[in-house]
Design a protein around this motif. Structure first.
Motif, short mmCIF file in Angstrom:
data_model
loop_
_atom_site.label_atom_id
_atom_site.label_comp_id
_atom_site.label_asym_id
_atom_site.label_seq_id
_atom_site.Cartn_x
_atom_site.Cartn_y
_atom_site.Cartn_z
N HIS A 331 -34.52 17.28 -8.96
CA HIS A 331 -34.37 15.95 -9.55
C HIS A 331 -35.29 14.96 -8.85
O HIS A 331 -35.38 14.93 -7.61
CB HIS A 331 -32.92 15.48 -9.54
N ASP A 352 -33.54 13.33 -0.20
CA ASP A 352 -32.83 13.49 -1.48
C ASP A 352 -33.50 12.70 -2.61
O ASP A 352 -33.05 11.59 -2.93
CB ASP A 352 -31.38 13.03 -1.25
N ASN A 353 -34.42 13.08 -3.26
CA ASN A 353 -34.91 14.45 -3.30
C ASN A 353 -36.43 14.46 -3.40
O ASN A 353 -37.02 15.23 -4.13
CB ASN A 353 -34.28 15.19 -4.49
N GLU A 384 -30.04 12.71 -11.84
CA GLU A 384 -29.11 13.63 -11.16
C GLU A 384 -28.06 12.83 -10.41
O GLU A 384 -26.87 13.15 -10.43
CB GLU A 384 -29.89 14.54 -10.20
N GLU A 385 -28.50 11.73 -9.82
CA GLU A 385 -27.57 10.91 -9.02
C GLU A 385 -26.54 10.21 -9.91
O GLU A 385 -25.55 9.68 -9.42
CB GLU A 385 -28.35 9.86 -8.22
N ASP A 412 -32.83 20.83 -4.05
CA ASP A 412 -32.30 19.47 -3.87
C ASP A 412 -32.12 19.25 -2.37
O ASP A 412 -31.09 19.58 -1.80
CB ASP A 412 -30.96 19.31 -4.61
ZN ZN Z 1 -29.98 15.09 -4.63
#
Ligand code: ZN
Length: 560
Positions: A331, A352-353, A384-385, A412
Motif C-alpha cells: 500500500h 509504513d509503507n 490501506e490505512e 507492508d
Molecule cells: Zn501499513
C-alpha cells in the motif's frame, strides 16, 4: 565442519528439493527454477533507499488518499514503472485502477453524553472518545440510545461461543471489548493468536448485523495492540468504498472510548467493569443493559474521490503461461497531514509503507532483468490505512481473473534494522507458499518463523487479507526478530519502541540507525519465492482445512 559455502548450500537446497520431489507427500508444494542472478543483483540498498527517501519525503505530504500527496505519489510510481519499461497494468492501457471512495470528516469536537436519570456525564472528543460514521450523510447521531455491554460481542458457532444469546440489540449502543476472549482453553479462539473475531472491524460488523445504532469499543492498549494515540488518528477524514447500501446498513455511530471512561460508565450503571470483563470471558456471558443512554451528534462534511491503485505488469516469458498472474502488492498510502505531534503534522509513513512500496519498485526492476514464465502484476494499492480499501476494491473488481491469479505476495513494512537469521511469516502454515519460502530461505541459511505477536492480529491488518478472502493464496512476511550480531531481545525491543513511539505518528520517518541490508536480504527472498511461484507447474494451494481454501475452489470451479 565450518559453515557450508553458499554454492554448496544452494546445491544442497536444490538436491533436497529434487529428492523431496521424488518422495514428496501429496500436499508438498513443488519447487520451481532458479532465479537468474541478474535479477537478484538488481536488488540493493542504494536503489531501495532512493525510493524510500522520495516516498517518505515531506513533499509527498504523508500520502493521504484524495490529496495532493496522492497526486505526487501516484505520479512518482507511474513514472518509475514507465521508466523500468513495465507495461500498463490496467487492461485499459493505463497504469491506474480508479477506486471510488467517499471521505467523511466529523466537524468540530462534538461531546458525547451518557445519561442516567438526572445524572449525566460528558465525554470530550479525542481525549475520552473518538467516533465516526460510515453513513454517507451530513449528520449521524445517537439519541438517548440505550447502552448494552455485550462482552467481546462474538458469535462463533465453531467455538460454541455466543455473547449475544439472541438479545434484540436493534437501536441500542453496544459497548464491546477488543480482541478475543482470553481463554486458557487454547482449542477455542486459537489460543494466543487473534482470530478475526478479535479484530475491531469484526466488532463493528456485529453492530451492523444486529442493527445497533452505535458501537463503542473499550480501548485497552494490550488487547488492542497499540496505544490510544493510534485510535485518535480516526478523528481525521475517514474513507470508505462507495457501496451505498452497505454504508447505510452500518451502525450510525462507530467509535472507541478510553478504559477510564468505560470504568466511569460502568460505575454510573452501578456495575464493576473488571467484574463484568471477567464474566465476558466465560461462555455463560449474556448481554447486560447498563441502564444508561448515549447521545451524540456528528456533523460531517462529505466528498467523493477517485483514489487510485497503481498497476504495472511484466508479461510472462512463456506465451503458454503469460495469462497467469502473480501479484506483488504494497500500500502506498498513509495518513497525510494531521494532528501535530511534537510540532510535526506530516505523517510521513517511512516504515509504513514507504519501505514496502519502494520494495515493489525494486522488485519490478529485478524481475525486469529476469522475467519468469508467468506474468507479474505489481500493484500499489490505496487506502490501506482506511480499512484495506484499495485491495478490497481490487478483490471485487480484479484487473485479471482471480482464477488466473496464482498467488499474492504482500509487503507492508520492510526490515530497517539490519540482517536477520529468520523471516517472520504472518499466518505461517496457511498455504503451500510456505514450502516454497522455507526451501528458498534454507538455501541462504535462513529460517521461517511464525508471528512472534500472534495476539495482535497482523493477518487481518494488511492487503494480503483481501486476496486471501477471495481465495488467492497469499504470503505476507514481516521482519525477522533474530538479528545477526545483536542480542536476542533486540528485535522485539525495536518493534515495541516503534509501536509506542512512531506507529501511525508523524515520527514514522527515516532514522539515522536504519540499516537496509536486512530488507535487501528479505527482498531477494521474496523475489526467489515469487520467481518460483511464477515458474512452477502446479499452483501452490491453501492447506487442507484452511478457512480460505473453499473460496479458491469455488473461484477455480467457476472459471472452468
Ligand atoms: Zn501499513
Amino acid at each position: 565442519m565450518t559453515a557450508p559455502s553458499t554454492g554448496f548450500r544452494r546445491a544442497l537446497g536444490i538436491l533436497t528439493i529434487i529428492l523431496a520431489g521424488a518422495c514428496r507427500p501429496a500436499e508438498q508444494a513443488p519447487a520451481g527454477g532458479d532465479v537468474p542472478s541478474a535479477g537478484l543483483a538488481a536488488i540493493d540498498t542504494a536503489g531501495l533507499m532512493a525510493h524510500i527517501r522520495v516516498l517518505a519525503h515531506d513533499s509527498l505530504l504523508g500520502r493521504a488518499p484524495g490529496s495532493l500527496g496522492e497526486d505526487r505519489t501516484v505520479a512518482y510510481l507511474e513514472s518509475q514503472f514507465r521508466a523500468l519499461g513495465l507495461a500498463p497494468g490496467n487492461p485499459d492501457g493505463s497504469y491506474i485502477q480508479k477506486v471510488p471512495l467517499v471521505g467523511i470528516t466529523v466537524q468540530g469536537a462534538p461531546a458525547m453524553t451518557f445519561r442516567k436519570g438526572g445524572t449525566s456525564r460528558a465525554l470530550t472528543w479525542r481525549d475520552d472518545y473518538v467516533a465516526w460514521t460510515k453513513h454517507v450523510a451530513e449528520r449521524a447521531s445517537l439519541d438517548n440510545s440505550e447502552l448494552v455491554f455485550v462482552g467481546y460481542g462474538v458469535e462463533a458457532p465453531e467455538f460454541q461461543w455466543d455473547d449475544i444469546k439472541g438479545a434484540d440489540l436493534a437501536g441500542k449502543t453496544l459497548v464491546m471489548l477488543v480482541n478475543d476472549p482470553p481463554l486458557a482453553d487454547t482449542a477455542r479462539f486459537g489460543g494466543a493468536r487473534m482470530t478475526y473475531y478479535g479484530r475491531w472491524t469484526y466488532k463493528y460488523e456485529q453492530g451492523m448485523k444486529h442493527k445497533a445504532a452505535g458501537v463503542l469499543i473499550v480501548h485497552e492498549t494490550q488487547p488492542a495492540g497499540y496505544p490510544f494515540a493510534v485510535v485518535q488518528g480516526k478523528t481525521a477524514e475517514q474513507f470508505d468504498l462507495v457501496t451505498p447500501d452497505k454504508n447505510m446498513s452500518r451502525s450510525a455511530v462507530e467509535g472507541w472510548i478510553t478504559l477510564d471512561q468505560a470504568k466511569a460508565l460502568f460505575a454510573m450503571a452501578g456495575q464493576d467493569f473488571d467484574a463484568l470483563k471477567a464474566k465476558a470471558a466465560t461462555p455463560e456471558f449474556a448481554p447486560v443493559s447498563l441502564g444508561v443512554t448515549a447521545s451524540v451528534t456528528l456533523t460531517n462534511t462529505l466528498r467523493t474521490v477517485d483514489s487510485r491503485n497503481v498497476a504495472a505488469v511484466l508479461p510472462g516469458s512463456d506465451p503458454a503461461r503469460a495469462g497467469e498472474y502473480l501479484i506483488y502488492s504494497a500500500h502506498w498510502d498513509h495518513f497525510g497531514v494531521g494532528e501535530p505531534v511534537n510540532g510535526d503534522s506530516i505523517y510521513n509513513g517511512a516504515l509504513d509503507n514507504a519501505t514496502g512500496t519502494a520494495g515493489l519498485l525494486v522488485l519490478a526492476k529485478a524481475f525486469k532483468a529476469a522475467p519468469p514464465p508467468r506474468s507479474i502484476l505489481f500493484l500499489a494499492v490505496t487506502a490501506e490505512e482506511q480499512g484495506l480499501l484499495g485491495s478490497a476494491y481490487y478483490a471485487v473488481a480484479p484487473l485479471y481473473p482471480l482464477a488466473k491469479t496464482v498467488a499474492n505476495i504482500n509487503m507492508d513494512g520492510l526490515n530497517q534494522w539490519g540482517p536477520t537469521r529468520d523471516l517472520t511469516v504472518i499466518g505461517l502454515g496457511a498455504s503451500e507458499l510456505d514450502d516454497v519460502a522455507s526451501a528458498a530461505a534454507a538455501e541462504v541459511g535462513r529460517t521461517l518463523r511464525p508471528d512472534p505477536e500472534p495476539e495482535k492480529g497482523y493477518y487481518y491488518r494488511s492487503d494480503h487479507f483481501n486476496f486471501a478472502k477471495v481465495g488467492v493464496p497469499a504470503f505476507y512476511a514481516g521482519d525477522g526478530v533474530d538479528y545477526i550480531g545483536k542480542d536476542p531481545q533486540y528485535g522485539m525491543q525495536k518493534r515495541e519502541a516503534y509501536v509506542a513511539d512512531d506507529y501511525h505518528k508523524p515520527q514514522d520517518e527515516i532514522k539515522p540507525d536504519w540499516i537496509m541490508t536486512g530488507a535487501v536480504d528479505d527482498l531477494k527472498l521474496l523475489m526467489t519465492i515469487g520467481y518460483r511461484v511464477a515458474t512452477v507447474a502446479r499452483w501452490p494451494e491453501w492447506r487442507p482445512g484452511n478457512e480460505f481454501r473453499a473460496a479458491r475452489e469455488a473461484s477455480l470451479a467457476a472459471s472452468r
